[in-house]
Write an enzyme that holds these catalytic residues in place. Structure first.
Site, PDB file in Angstrom:
ATOM      1  N   TYR A  26       2.361  -5.001   7.261  1.00 40.31           N
ATOM      2  CA  TYR A  26       2.849  -5.817   8.385  1.00 40.31           C
ATOM      3  C   TYR A  26       2.399  -5.267   9.734  1.00 40.31           C
ATOM      4  O   TYR A  26       2.822  -5.779  10.763  1.00 40.31           O
ATOM      5  CB  TYR A  26       4.381  -5.815   8.431  1.00 40.31           C
ATOM      6  N   GLY A  44      20.351  -6.796   5.564  1.00 43.05           N
ATOM      7  CA  GLY A  44      19.728  -5.791   4.709  1.00 43.05           C
ATOM      8  C   GLY A  44      19.317  -4.633   5.593  1.00 43.05           C
ATOM      9  O   GLY A  44      19.926  -3.561   5.606  1.00 43.05           O
ATOM     10  N   ARG A  45      18.286  -4.906   6.423  1.00 41.98           N
ATOM     11  CA  ARG A  45      17.730  -3.880   7.300  1.00 41.98           C
ATOM     12  C   ARG A  45      18.819  -3.193   8.136  1.00 41.98           C
ATOM     13  O   ARG A  45      18.833  -1.973   8.267  1.00 41.98           O
ATOM     14  CB  ARG A  45      16.726  -4.565   8.248  1.00 41.98           C
ATOM     15  N   CYS A  74      -7.174   5.196  -1.446  1.00 39.70           N
ATOM     16  CA  CYS A  74      -8.600   5.006  -1.147  1.00 39.70           C
ATOM     17  C   CYS A  74      -8.890   3.657  -0.512  1.00 39.70           C
ATOM     18  O   CYS A  74      -9.599   2.818  -1.096  1.00 39.70           O
ATOM     19  CB  CYS A  74      -9.410   5.210  -2.413  1.00 39.70           C
ATOM     20  N   GLU A  75      -8.285   3.425   0.617  1.00 37.46           N
ATOM     21  CA  GLU A  75      -8.577   2.234   1.414  1.00 37.46           C
ATOM     22  C   GLU A  75      -8.430   2.645   2.872  1.00 37.46           C
ATOM     23  O   GLU A  75      -7.516   3.398   3.215  1.00 37.46           O
ATOM     24  CB  GLU A  75      -7.580   1.102   1.110  1.00 37.46           C
ATOM     25  N   TYR A 102      13.246  -1.728   2.862  1.00 34.21           N
ATOM     26  CA  TYR A 102      11.936  -2.235   2.433  1.00 34.21           C
ATOM     27  C   TYR A 102      10.898  -1.099   2.381  1.00 34.21           C
ATOM     28  O   TYR A 102       9.741  -1.300   2.718  1.00 34.21           O
ATOM     29  CB  TYR A 102      11.471  -3.368   3.361  1.00 34.21           C
ATOM     30  N   ARG A 132       4.838  -0.696   4.677  1.00 32.15           N
ATOM     31  CA  ARG A 132       5.112  -1.539   5.847  1.00 32.15           C
ATOM     32  C   ARG A 132       4.060  -1.428   6.956  1.00 32.15           C
ATOM     33  O   ARG A 132       3.625  -2.442   7.504  1.00 32.15           O
ATOM     34  CB  ARG A 132       6.525  -1.274   6.402  1.00 32.15           C
TER      35      ARG A 132
END
Ligand code: LLP
Length: 419
Positions: free
Chosen positions: A315, A274-275, A342-343, A371, A311
């Protein structure tokens, strides 16, 4: 990591100034270079198929945009699909059922039936799924996914092949499962393992193929099943950092095909990158809307947050960033690139040397083909962004930005609350 040309202080992507693409289509925007995509597919297919017949099943969970799928369909790719939604999306892009392999996990009976009704080959993930498929349609060709007891990945969250994983049939139950498939009259065509995603080095991939080869031979000797293919899954890593080496694809291909050709009578190698196929084909362009100093840190505030690219936040993944309209300028200070969510966990990049940023600058985030859009969300009621395809200096919109109406479309306020 792919580097891009500089034209008078401007990053060139797909033959165009990245900042011009951002101005024309608006930000945030994912921009994919068709030539890179085709090049990546051709490279990986070529490297393996020069040794033995190969099926590249592009893992479309990485990027299932219709235009991307259509390009890969034209290239002759096969598909690894993980849901009925992915199967239908690939079919909409022109893939026939015969080029799709469905590898679900936690598969419901209605989904299993829907996939079987389309005539798509099913890669079995559990004994129950096997039993249920035999009742639905025993004529659907299958392969069986085993957990080889070898895991690899850029994060624990994406390691799938280790002992105890939720994916596949544990190695010690594999023979019994192939036997059961035979008893049920199912047509077993292949064996599969996917050990994880984006791990470093090719060693674990080779070790997993060795496990599949042992099992394949045991299956042939004890059950007299001649498998058509060994499917080594996906997982090949790509460099995300400048100067990070690429994985040795030639060595991987030469080694695994040599093992299969010498040690088995299997005629086809399947793999599910995929990647590798999509990652460096795409950049995310996001506009600087504010520059802030906290006294401790300098912030470049952009219009994409973890709603657009999750991502880094999810991760802790590294994505290289550059200011596309100051491409020839050296970094003068260290900045965190942060978004509008807002985090405090909302960031795209941390502690990066960048030339002094200003409102309106375009920040290019590299390696956003895999992704990235696929994992974006509408968190904080921010509609998902656009996608553009570029080729040889021409840009086309392949996905418009969602609107507020899209966010509200399936919602209702019960009548009684409106009185
Ligand atoms: N085959 C199977 C059965 C898979 O589950 C996957 C990925 C692939 C192939 C493709 O793996 P790749 O070649 O792309 O490494 N969201 C994470 C990655 C999750 C991968 C899930 N499965 C990320 O952003 O890194």
């Amino acid at each position: 990591m792919r580097d891009f040309k500089n034209d008078d202080g401007h990053m060139i992507f797909g033959g165009m100034r990245a900042a011009d693409i951002a101005d024309k289509f608006g930000t945030p925007v994912y921009v994919t270079d068709e030539n890179i995509l085709r090049e990546n597919y051709r490279r990986i297919y070529g490297v393996f198929s020069k040794h033995m017949p190969t099926r590249v099943h592009y893992a479309c969970k990485a990027n299932s945009s219709l235009a991307v799928l259509k390009i890969l369909e034209q290239e002759g790719s096969h598909i690894d699909a993980v849901s009925i939604g992915e199967v239908l999306t690939c079919m909409k892009a022109g893939f026939p059922a015969s080029r799709i392999l469905y590898t679900g996990t936690c598969v419901s009976t209605p989904e299993l039936k829907a996939v079987a009704d389309l005539g798509v080959m099913i890669n079995i993930d559990s004994v129950s799924e096997l039993e249920r498929l035999a009742k639905i349609n025993p004529n659907i060709p299958i392969s069986i996914r085993v957990t080889p007891g070898i895991g690899s990945g850029h994060s624990d969250k994406v390691v799938t092949g280790a002992k105890g994983s939720k994916f596949g049939i544990p190695i010690d139950l594999a023979m019994g499962t192939f036997r059961r498939a035979m008893e049920l009259g199912l047509k077993v065509k292949g064996i599969h393992a996917h050990i994880g995603s984006g791990g470093k080095g090719i060693g674990p991939l080779i070790d997993a193929v060795a496990v599949l080869i042992d099992l394949t031979n045991q299956i042939r000797d004890e059950l007299e099943i001649e498998l058509e293919f060994i499917n080594m899954g996906g997982g090949i890593g790509v460099p995300y950092r400048p100067n990070e080496p690429e994985e040795d694809l030639e060595e991987l291909a030469a080694t695994v095909t040599d093992m299969i050709l010498n040690d088995t009578s299997v005629g086809i190698l399947a793999l599910e990158p995929g990647r590798y196929v999509v990652c460096d084909s795409t950049v995310l362009l996001t506009r600087c809307v504010d520059v802030k100093k906290s006294g401790v840190k300098n912030y470049v505030c952009v219009d994409a947050g973890f709603n657009t690219l999750i991502r880094p936040a999810f991760y802790d993944s590294y994505h290289h960033v550059a200011i596309a309209n100051k491409f020839n300028k050296a970094g003068t200070g260290k900045y965190d690139v942060v978004g509008p969510i807002c985090e405090s966990g909302d960031f795209l990049a941390k502690d990066r040397a960048l030339p002094a940023p200003e409102d309106g600058d375009i920040v290019a985030v590299y390696n956003c083909g895999a992704y990235s859009f696929a994992m974006s969300s509408t968190y904080n009621s921010r509609p998902r962004c656009r996608e553009v395809l570029v080729k040889d200096g021409k840009a086309e919109l392949i996905r418009g930005s969602e609107t507020m109406d899209d966010l509200w479309r399936h919602q209702t306020i019960p009548e009684r609350l409106l009185k």
